[in-house]
Design a protein around this motif. Structure first.
Motif, PDB file in Angstrom:
ATOM      1  N   TRP A  64       7.603  36.310 -20.630  1.00 10.08           N
ATOM      2  CA  TRP A  64       8.767  36.782 -19.892  1.00 10.08           C
ATOM      3  C   TRP A  64       8.762  36.110 -18.523  1.00 10.08           C
ATOM      4  N   PHE A  65       9.936  36.041 -17.863  1.00 11.31           N
ATOM      5  CA  PHE A  65      10.061  35.212 -16.668  1.00 11.31           C
ATOM      6  C   PHE A  65       9.068  35.516 -15.542  1.00 11.31           C
ATOM      7  N   PRO A  66       8.642  36.792 -15.303  1.00 13.47           N
ATOM      8  CA  PRO A  66       7.691  36.990 -14.187  1.00 13.47           C
ATOM      9  C   PRO A  66       6.393  36.211 -14.363  1.00 13.47           C
ATOM     10  N   PHE A  67       5.991  36.003 -15.615  1.00 11.99           N
ATOM     11  CA  PHE A  67       4.742  35.301 -15.863  1.00 11.99           C
ATOM     12  C   PHE A  67       4.969  33.799 -15.984  1.00 11.99           C
ATOM     13  N   VAL A  68       6.189  33.400 -16.294  1.00 12.09           N
ATOM     14  CA  VAL A  68       6.553  31.983 -16.182  1.00 12.09           C
ATOM     15  C   VAL A  68       6.452  31.563 -14.713  1.00 12.09           C
ATOM     16  N   LEU A  69       7.036  32.377 -13.820  1.00 14.00           N
ATOM     17  CA  LEU A  69       6.972  32.062 -12.396  1.00 14.00           C
ATOM     18  C   LEU A  69       5.540  32.108 -11.880  1.00 14.00           C
ATOM     19  N   ARG A  70       4.772  33.113 -12.294  1.00 15.02           N
ATOM     20  CA  ARG A  70       3.378  33.207 -11.854  1.00 15.02           C
ATOM     21  C   ARG A  70       2.596  31.973 -12.312  1.00 15.02           C
TER      22      ARG A  70
END
Length: 377
Positions: A174-180
């Protein structure tokens, strides 16, 4: 919601990933609302939990150690942590834009970003200095993921959701972990593009990525099971993304374009077109502080479109300024990578409003180019 005050947390941590997790546990103990958001009542199936851990180990090495540190410290089973039940969290609405060196007054790359949602949000700014990883600054989601951020190399990332009415599904990050993952592992746009092309993304989201070398791109992603698509938009002067897709190849996935997203997109685009050559940090702040439709600041908190934080990144000098709550000239704060390891809380006023013409403002539009949708402004 008139004259309501909401609390933001600033969390500064350093050390091993496990140590950072234990420090996060201390923060949760002293913040019942943050505890409520991040601890689930039911325990996730062990097979699904293991699959998610394997995915994090591959693309976000170290994050599982943070999660275990928090779990051990709180004596809560891993399966009860919301970080592994990421499909239950609603994504916010955002505006984001990049002014490249060719149109800025000082030749710097400047990024503006506002994040909109309701006050039922995590509202935690993290300064993270994990051993073996570049230090980074950004707002958290599910504690361990990120909405946005900049790392010490100048790699800057932010997001704007396209998930309303069309939630992604299937396996992947999910996007929060893509960014992380990007903040922890990349130092340039080139690095980030390579990583994005090689990770399974489970998000319908626009990602703005910029670096200290004057490069920027917007990655538009769509994820529906085995149907995954990613498209990159580039420009020599400026880039804009709100809550819909803009690339022609992404229009088949653009099934929930709303008028308010088009209004904000056009406002930013028109502003940059008129101000080419004179864009500065103060110019970026102006458009973040002005209410929609003159700017992108939104006071519609009860409708989940209220500005909770705004940011201005200078990727050339590798710096970030943050405004908690609705952006205003008096509230900007420069955040340092070397902030002392002291946690703090910030109380800010939130004043709810409603759109003057709600039916028009929330109207669903057909997919199409920005020029076509100008007719609907």
């Amino acid at each position: 919601m008139s004259n309501q005050f909401v609390s933001f947390s600033k969390f500064v941590s350093e050390g091993s990933h496990y140590e950072i997790g234990t420090k996060l546990a201390h923060t949760l103990r002293n913040n019942p609302e943050l505890m409520r958001i991040n601890i689930q009542g039911d325990c996730m199936d062990s097979f699904l939990l293991k699959k998610k851990q394997i995915l994090l180990d591959e693309f976000c090495p170290g994050v599982n150690e943070e999660i275990i540190g928090l779990s051990d410290s709180l004596k809560i089973p891993l399966g009860k942590l919301a970080v592994f039940a990421d499909d239950v969290i609603e994504a916010g609405a955002c505006s984001q834009f990049a002014a490249l060196p060719s149109i800025t007054s000082d030749g710097h790359t400047l990024i503006g970003r506002s994040y909109e949602f309701s006050t039922e949000d995590e509202m935690c700014l993290c300064v993270t200095r994990a051993d073996g990883k570049p230090a980074h600054i950004g707002f958290s989601l599910l504690l361990f993921g990120r909405f946005d951020g900049i790392n010490e190399h100048g790699l800057t990332v932010s997001m704007s959701s396209c998930e309303f009415g069309q939630r992604p599904f299937g396996e992947g990050l999910w996007f929060p972990f893509v960014l992380r993952s990007l903040l922890d592992n990349c130092s340039s746009v080139e690095d980030a593009i390579y990583l994005l092309k090689n990770m399974p993304i489970r998000s319908n989201v626009n990602l703005l990525i910029a670096d200290t070398y004057g490069n920027a791109t917007i990655a538009e992603t769509a994820s529906f099971g085995d149907d995954r698509k990613i498209s990159f938009r580039n420009s020599e002067d400026f880039l804009v993304a709100t809550n819909h897709y803009e690339s022609n190849e992404m229009l088949p996935y653009d099934n929930n374009r709303r008028r308010h997203s088009v209004i904000r997109y056009n406002t930013i685009k028109d502003y940059f077109s008129k101000k080419k050559g004179s864009i500065s940090v103060e110019s970026i702040k102006t458009i973040l502080e002005e209410k929609v439709p003159k700017g992108v600041c939104c006071p519609f908190y009860e409708d989940c479109l209220g500005t909770l934080h705004s940011m201005v990144f200078d990727t050339t000098e590798i710096s970030v300024q943050v405004c908690f709550g609705a952006a205003s000239p008096q509230k900007w704060e420069k955040i340092s990578f070397n902030s002392p390891c002291e946690n703090s809380k910030i109380q800010v006023p939130i004043n709810n409003e409603f759109p003057q013409n709600p039916t028009t403002f929330w109207e669903h539009l057909n997919p199409g180019s920005m020029e076509q949708n100008r007719l609907h402004r």
